[in-house]
Enzyme design. Structure first.
Site, PDB file in Angstrom:
ATOM      1  N   LYS A 122       0.846  -1.198   0.000  1.00  0.00           N
ATOM      2  CA  LYS A 122       0.000   0.000   0.000  1.00  0.00           C
ATOM      3  C   LYS A 122       0.887   1.257   0.000  1.00  0.00           C
ATOM      4  O   LYS A 122       2.105   1.160   0.048  1.00  0.00           O
ATOM      5  CB  LYS A 122      -0.945   0.000   1.199  1.00  0.00           C
TER       6      LYS A 122
HETATM    7  C1  LIG Z   1      -4.676  -5.153   0.715  1.00  0.00           C
HETATM    8  C2  LIG Z   1      -6.140  -5.214   0.787  1.00  0.00           C
HETATM    9  C3  LIG Z   1      -6.801  -5.797   1.888  1.00  0.00           C
HETATM   10  C4  LIG Z   1      -6.069  -6.522   2.974  1.00  0.00           C
HETATM   11  O1  LIG Z   1      -5.212  -5.710   3.711  1.00  0.00           O
HETATM   12  P1  LIG Z   1      -4.220  -6.389   4.789  1.00  0.00           P
HETATM   13  O2  LIG Z   1      -3.699  -5.248   5.578  1.00  0.00           O
HETATM   14  O3  LIG Z   1      -3.179  -7.123   4.012  1.00  0.00           O
HETATM   15  O4  LIG Z   1      -5.053  -7.311   5.613  1.00  0.00           O
HETATM   16  C5  LIG Z   1      -8.188  -5.723   1.921  1.00  0.00           C
HETATM   17  N1  LIG Z   1      -8.890  -5.138   0.937  1.00  0.00           N
HETATM   18  C6  LIG Z   1      -8.300  -4.591  -0.138  1.00  0.00           C
HETATM   19  C7  LIG Z   1      -9.124  -3.925  -1.184  1.00  0.00           C
HETATM   20  C8  LIG Z   1      -6.901  -4.621  -0.251  1.00  0.00           C
HETATM   21  O5  LIG Z   1      -6.323  -4.090  -1.340  1.00  0.00           O
END
Ligand SMILES: *Cc1c(COP(=O)(O)O)cnc(C)c1O
Length: 380
Positions: free
Chosen positions: A180
């Site tokens: 992210k």
């Molecule tokens: C990355 C992501 C998640 C999960 O996030 P984590 O912190 O890895 O649990 C959930 N929803 C979306 C849309 C994502 O891109």
């Protein structure tokens, strides 16, 4: 090799983690509280609750929203699979709706068609950082008395109608996974304007314990805690929070840099007929967590061939956002479910490298090679 992504983390974050470790207070302490306060202030929401990741954040939202067995929650299949899984955790059913190819976000008309008496909520994803049309979904939700939960895993730093994502709804979840825009290694955050939600989520993330560590350690009187309901261990550590505080300070700058690179790609590919580029309409502000392009029908090269050719040239790419309904975990229950727009968008899209700092030569190289691949095959 040009990678697909890289977290932007400096010695400042490393120093903050180091300092925190040496304070001896390394979980559920002052850094977590500070990160929460600063994140709430950044997003313009009243409260923020730090947790272990965005998946656990989504799970806690389902619980406090009172969603459970026999309930239905509408969400996109085209999302990271954690979106759908979080609905499963509380025994509810994810009902997959179509997305729009131009933004990869939920199609409000298609969502309306899938509302039944069992529908309780819409899990609205801001896909790869591009805000969904929150107002349109709010209208629909109000009309049918549904809740909105925002999966803003990718959307820290994005804005909708001039306000930061995180400020529009009562339950908004963020991720700080390295893929992210800002990262704490792993980590998550929920923003809310409701005090009851914030308090219950803080309880649930810490085994359902009635007294938090900061209150107990700070008290001159003996306090015994009670475990008032069955909770979870969804804690964020102070080491992560210390990194998060530094990352948050850089968020707007990182987003600005990402947007410059996205604009360079937009400019460079504007004249290529076969490509559908990301569309950011008036009132929308994406952090460009990913830069995804869609190969329109008639494109002279298939998506997978393009990916392989770019890999041969030392450029790493990814297929577009996945679809949950075609994964083994969901295949059986989704047998017979047809989502043609979603499947086409997934199968024809490709994510190009975008990270900070990405050098101008690297951007140029990606542009040149993508154009070469399109043209070379065209010549055959
Ligand atoms: C990355 C992501 C998640 C999960 O996030 P984590 O912190 O890895 O649990 C959930 N929803 C979306 C849309 C994502 O891109």
């Amino acid at each position: 090799m040009i990678p697909i992504a890289k977290p932007y983390i400096t010695t400042e974050e490393a120093q903050a983690a180091y300092d925190t470790i040496l304070t001896g207070w390394i979980t559920q302490g002052p850094r977590v509280a500070e990160f929460e306060e600063k994140f709430a202030a950044y997003t313009g929401s009243k409260y923020a609750v730090a947790v272990s990741n965005c998946t656990t954040a989504l799970h806690l939202c389902m619980i406090v929203a009172g969603i459970g067995k026999d309930d239905e929650v509408i969400c996109p299949s085209m999302s990271y699979i954690a979106t759908a899984n979080s609905i499963k955790y509380v025994g509810a059913k994810p009902v997959f709706a179509e997305v729009e190819t131009s933004t990869y976000n939920l199609d409000v008309k298609d969502v309306e068609k899938r509302i039944t008496p069992k529908t309780r909520a819409i899990l609205l994803v801001h896909q790869i950082g591009m805000p969904a049309d929150i107002d349109a979904f709010r209208q629909l939700a109000d009309k049918h008395k549904l809740l909105i939960i925002e999966d803003a895993a990718c959307a820290a730093g994005s804005k909708y109608k001039g306000k930061a994502i995180g400020s529009h709804s009562d339950l908004v979840c963020f991720s700080f996974h390295p893929r992210k825009v800002i990262s704490t290694g792993d980590g998550g955050m929920i923003t809310t304007n409701r005090e009851d939600y914030a308090q219950r989520m803080k309880l649930l993330r810490q085994h359902g314990m009635s007294v938090n560590d900061r209150v107990r350690h700070g008290s001159s009187k003996l306090i015994f805690e009670d475990h008032v309901e069955v909770g979870y261990n969804y804690r964020m550590t102070d080491i992560q929070a210390a990194v998060g505080i530094k990352q948050l300070e850089k968020l707007d700058w990182i987003v600005g840099e990402r947007r410059k690179i996205a604009m360079r790609y937009n400019q460079a590919f504007a004249d290529v007929d076969f490509l559908q580029l990301p569309i950011e309409q008036e009132g929308y502000f994406s952090n460009y967590q990913s830069y995804s392009i869609y190969l329109k029908p008639g494109c002279p090269i298939g998506r997978n061939d393009l990916m392989q050719k770019l890999l041969d040239e030392g450029i790493s790419t990814r297929r577009g956002i996945m679809t949950a309904h075609r994964e083994t975990a969901y295949k059986d229950e989704c047998a017979g479910l047809s989502l043609p727009v979603t499947e086409d968008a997934c199968d024809r899209s490709i994510v190009l490298p975008l990270y900070v700092p990405m050098k101008e030569e690297e951007v140029e190289m990606v542009v040149r090679k993508v154009k070469e691949c399109l043209a070379v095959t065209h010549a055959f």
